[in-house]
Design a protein around this motif. Sequence first.
Motif, PDB file in Angstrom:
ATOM      1  N   VAL A   2       0.863  -1.177   0.000  1.00 39.89           N
ATOM      2  CA  VAL A   2       0.000   0.000   0.000  1.00 39.89           C
ATOM      3  C   VAL A   2       0.901   1.228   0.000  1.00 39.89           C
ATOM      4  CG1 VAL A   2      -1.758   1.302   1.237  1.00 39.89           C
ATOM      5  CG2 VAL A   2      -1.829  -1.202   1.249  1.00 39.89           C
ATOM      6  N   GLN A   3       0.656   2.128  -0.914  1.00 43.90           N
ATOM      7  CA  GLN A   3       1.373   3.394  -0.932  1.00 43.90           C
ATOM      8  C   GLN A   3       0.420   4.508  -0.524  1.00 43.90           C
ATOM      9  OE1 GLN A   3       3.073   3.515  -4.915  1.00 43.90           O
ATOM     10  NE2 GLN A   3       5.014   2.751  -4.111  1.00 43.90           N
ATOM     11  N   THR A  28      -5.986  -3.619  -1.613  1.00 45.54           N
ATOM     12  CA  THR A  28      -6.347  -4.087  -0.281  1.00 45.54           C
ATOM     13  C   THR A  28      -6.577  -2.957   0.705  1.00 45.54           C
ATOM     14  OG1 THR A  28      -4.006  -4.264   0.303  1.00 45.54           O
ATOM     15  CG2 THR A  28      -5.094  -6.240  -0.562  1.00 45.54           C
ATOM     16  N   PHE A  29      -6.684  -1.725   0.219  1.00 52.84           N
ATOM     17  CA  PHE A  29      -6.878  -0.585   1.120  1.00 52.84           C
ATOM     18  C   PHE A  29      -8.034  -0.811   2.070  1.00 52.84           C
ATOM     19  CE2 PHE A  29      -7.123   3.702   2.571  1.00 52.84           C
ATOM     20  CZ  PHE A  29      -8.477   4.035   2.610  1.00 52.84           C
ATOM     21  N   SER A  30      -9.137  -1.319   1.560  1.00 53.68           N
ATOM     22  CA  SER A  30     -10.356  -1.431   2.364  1.00 53.68           C
ATOM     23  C   SER A  30     -10.232  -2.446   3.485  1.00 53.68           C
ATOM     24  CB  SER A  30     -11.546  -1.780   1.475  1.00 53.68           C
ATOM     25  OG  SER A  30     -11.342  -3.032   0.854  1.00 53.68           O
ATOM     26  N   ILE A  51      -9.326   4.563  12.242  1.00 50.63           N
ATOM     27  CA  ILE A  51     -10.648   4.117  11.812  1.00 50.63           C
ATOM     28  C   ILE A  51     -10.548   2.693  11.308  1.00 50.63           C
ATOM     29  CG2 ILE A  51     -10.338   5.089   9.492  1.00 50.63           C
ATOM     30  CD1 ILE A  51     -13.365   5.841   9.618  1.00 50.63           C
ATOM     31  N   SER A  52     -11.503   1.875  11.679  1.00 54.17           N
ATOM     32  CA  SER A  52     -11.503   0.468  11.265  1.00 54.17           C
ATOM     33  C   SER A  52     -11.752   0.346   9.770  1.00 54.17           C
ATOM     34  CB  SER A  52     -12.585  -0.286  12.033  1.00 54.17           C
ATOM     35  OG  SER A  52     -13.869   0.236  11.699  1.00 54.17           O
ATOM     36  N   TRP A  53     -11.528  -0.868   9.263  1.00 54.37           N
ATOM     37  CA  TRP A  53     -11.630  -1.036   7.812  1.00 54.37           C
ATOM     38  C   TRP A  53     -13.041  -0.801   7.304  1.00 54.37           C
ATOM     39  CZ3 TRP A  53     -14.467  -4.923   5.352  1.00 54.37           C
ATOM     40  CH2 TRP A  53     -14.972  -5.935   6.184  1.00 54.37           C
ATOM     41  N   THR A  54     -14.044  -1.039   8.129  1.00 53.00           N
ATOM     42  CA  THR A  54     -15.427  -0.784   7.713  1.00 53.00           C
ATOM     43  C   THR A  54     -15.814   0.677   7.900  1.00 53.00           C
ATOM     44  OG1 THR A  54     -16.314  -1.212   9.900  1.00 53.00           O
ATOM     45  CG2 THR A  54     -16.090  -3.109   8.405  1.00 53.00           C
ATOM     46  N   GLY A  55     -15.036   1.387   8.699  1.00 52.29           N
ATOM     47  CA  GLY A  55     -15.416   2.750   9.046  1.00 52.29           C
ATOM     48  C   GLY A  55     -16.350   2.822  10.242  1.00 52.29           C
ATOM     49  N   GLY A  56     -16.696   1.658  10.774  1.00 50.91           N
ATOM     50  CA  GLY A  56     -17.672   1.626  11.840  1.00 50.91           C
ATOM     51  C   GLY A  56     -17.138   1.946  13.227  1.00 50.91           C
ATOM     52  N   ASN A  74     -13.850   4.054   1.097  1.00 53.11           N
ATOM     53  CA  ASN A  74     -13.138   2.916   0.514  1.00 53.11           C
ATOM     54  C   ASN A  74     -13.274   2.875  -1.011  1.00 53.11           C
ATOM     55  OD1 ASN A  74     -12.164   2.069   2.970  1.00 53.11           O
ATOM     56  ND2 ASN A  74     -13.782   0.554   3.297  1.00 53.11           N
ATOM     57  N   ALA A  75     -14.321   3.442  -1.527  1.00 56.00           N
ATOM     58  CA  ALA A  75     -14.488   3.483  -2.980  1.00 56.00           C
ATOM     59  C   ALA A  75     -13.450   4.397  -3.626  1.00 56.00           C
ATOM     60  CB  ALA A  75     -15.890   3.954  -3.338  1.00 56.00           C
ATOM     61  N   LYS A  76     -12.994   5.382  -2.865  1.00 56.78           N
ATOM     62  CA  LYS A  76     -11.992   6.329  -3.367  1.00 56.78           C
ATOM     63  C   LYS A  76     -10.602   6.052  -2.803  1.00 56.78           C
ATOM     64  CE  LYS A  76     -15.237  10.150  -4.086  1.00 56.78           C
ATOM     65  NZ  LYS A  76     -15.552  11.564  -3.759  1.00 56.78           N
ATOM     66  N   ASN A  77     -10.481   5.000  -2.006  1.00 63.41           N
ATOM     67  CA  ASN A  77      -9.189   4.673  -1.385  1.00 63.41           C
ATOM     68  C   ASN A  77      -8.606   5.879  -0.649  1.00 63.41           C
ATOM     69  OD1 ASN A  77      -9.373   2.109  -2.395  1.00 63.41           O
ATOM     70  ND2 ASN A  77      -7.432   2.145  -3.482  1.00 63.41           N
ATOM     71  N   THR A  78      -9.430   6.551   0.103  1.00 61.98           N
ATOM     72  CA  THR A  78      -9.007   7.785   0.767  1.00 61.98           C
ATOM     73  C   THR A  78      -9.489   7.824   2.208  1.00 61.98           C
ATOM     74  OG1 THR A  78      -9.108   8.975  -1.348  1.00 61.98           O
ATOM     75  CG2 THR A  78      -9.052  10.305   0.654  1.00 61.98           C
ATOM     76  N   VAL A  79      -8.633   8.330   3.067  1.00 60.84           N
ATOM     77  CA  VAL A  79      -8.996   8.579   4.465  1.00 60.84           C
ATOM     78  C   VAL A  79      -8.791  10.068   4.733  1.00 60.84           C
ATOM     79  CG1 VAL A  79      -6.685   7.978   5.304  1.00 60.84           C
ATOM     80  CG2 VAL A  79      -8.644   7.837   6.846  1.00 60.84           C
ATOM     81  N   TYR A  80      -9.648  10.599   5.567  1.00 59.23           N
ATOM     82  CA  TYR A  80      -9.643  12.040   5.835  1.00 59.23           C
ATOM     83  C   TYR A  80      -9.485  12.295   7.331  1.00 59.23           C
ATOM     84  CZ  TYR A  80     -12.009  11.909   1.298  1.00 59.23           C
ATOM     85  OH  TYR A  80     -12.346  11.659  -0.005  1.00 59.23           O
TER      86      TYR A  80
END
Length: 122
Positions: A2-3, A28-30, A51-56, A74-80
């Motif tokens: 993962v980059q 595998t980001f998600s 944040i967990s992989w589900t975002g929950g 996860n659709a955009k492979n982005t975390v904020y």
Amino acid sequence: QVQLVESGGGLVQAGGSLRVSCGASGRTFSTYTMGWFRQAPGKEREFVAAISWTGGTTYYADSVKGRFTISRDNAKNTVYLQMNTLKPEDTAVYYCAAGLGVPRTVRAYDYWGQGTQVTVSS
């Protein structure tokens, strides 16, 4: 593999807001827990939020709870990381990271971005 690439850092006045983003490559980001850490000059890298992989499930350091919000798409492979009511002591280089372990520890993360500078002026 993962980059990770952070963006969105900058200079803001105390009391202001800023959002930093972290884009990831790799299918595998998600599946990864994503975390934000920060490091000020002369200090150790410290946990900010995760944040967990589900975002929950989200986790926050006490120093930012109620002011910062972590989210992921996860659709955009982005975390904020949305940062509100910023304080001068929030000044640091902010790093995003991906891992599978205990989310509050540096050791839990296998992949790191290059960091983005956040400076809060008083």
